[in-house]
Design an enzyme around this catalytic site. Sequence first.
Site, PDB file in Angstrom:
ATOM      1  N   ASP A  86       0.754  -1.079   0.094  1.00 36.36           N
ATOM      2  CA  ASP A  86       0.019  -0.059   0.072  1.00 36.36           C
ATOM      3  C   ASP A  86       0.876   1.420  -0.063  1.00 36.36           C
ATOM      4  O   ASP A  86       1.747   1.427   0.728  1.00 36.36           O
ATOM      5  CB  ASP A  86      -0.802  -0.075   1.164  1.00 36.36           C
ATOM      6  CG  ASP A  86      -2.043   0.972   1.178  1.00 36.36           C
ATOM      7  OD1 ASP A  86      -2.440   1.644   0.243  1.00 36.36           O
ATOM      8  OD2 ASP A  86      -2.408   1.425   2.449  1.00 36.36           O
ATOM      9  N   ASP A 125       0.542   5.255   0.003  1.00 36.82           N
ATOM     10  CA  ASP A 125      -0.157   6.411  -0.038  1.00 36.82           C
ATOM     11  C   ASP A 125       0.557   7.726  -0.141  1.00 36.82           C
ATOM     12  O   ASP A 125       1.487   7.780   0.683  1.00 36.82           O
ATOM     13  CB  ASP A 125      -1.051   6.553   1.463  1.00 36.82           C
ATOM     14  CG  ASP A 125      -1.984   5.557   1.391  1.00 36.82           C
ATOM     15  OD1 ASP A 125      -2.700   5.213   0.394  1.00 36.82           O
ATOM     16  OD2 ASP A 125      -2.415   5.151   2.424  1.00 36.82           O
TER      17      ASP A 125
END
Length: 165
Positions: free
Chosen positions: A95, A97
Amino acid sequence: MTAAYVALGSNLGDPRRQVLDAVDALADLPGTRLLRRSRLYRTPPWGVLEQPSFVNAAALLETSLQPHALLEALLAIEQRAGRVRAERNGPRTLDLDLLHMAGVQLDGASLTLPHPRIAERAFVLLPLADLAPDLVLPGQGRVADLLAVVDAQGCECLDEGRLAE
């Protein structure tokens, strides 16, 4: 060139390797230079609790990419790592971000900067504080102050050594 902060996390496969490989991939982005990465942290799952712990980090980049182009590059790195978006806040191989870009404020359907939930998440604030404790996030506050009030129980630094340059 603009300073950009990216959060990295993984809890599937070899999470430590996934995060470190992603840092290398960030360094290879066009028009981008990796300035530093935080230490690695093991953090409890957030949202969906029945899943493995995460390994999290943050990276400071200097980039000529515009925000949406940088976001697309981050999504491409996730895909190459085998990311499947099956469950919100669920397990993932990787992930990435985009947390903040200096001088940029956006509130769009695909990208909001600074990231709207930084202040809620120890797994983001711990590594971000390694890189920029005095960074002021518009509308949220200073990173060190945000970290001081968030619940960091269960978070553990995995590499006590100095930060990666």
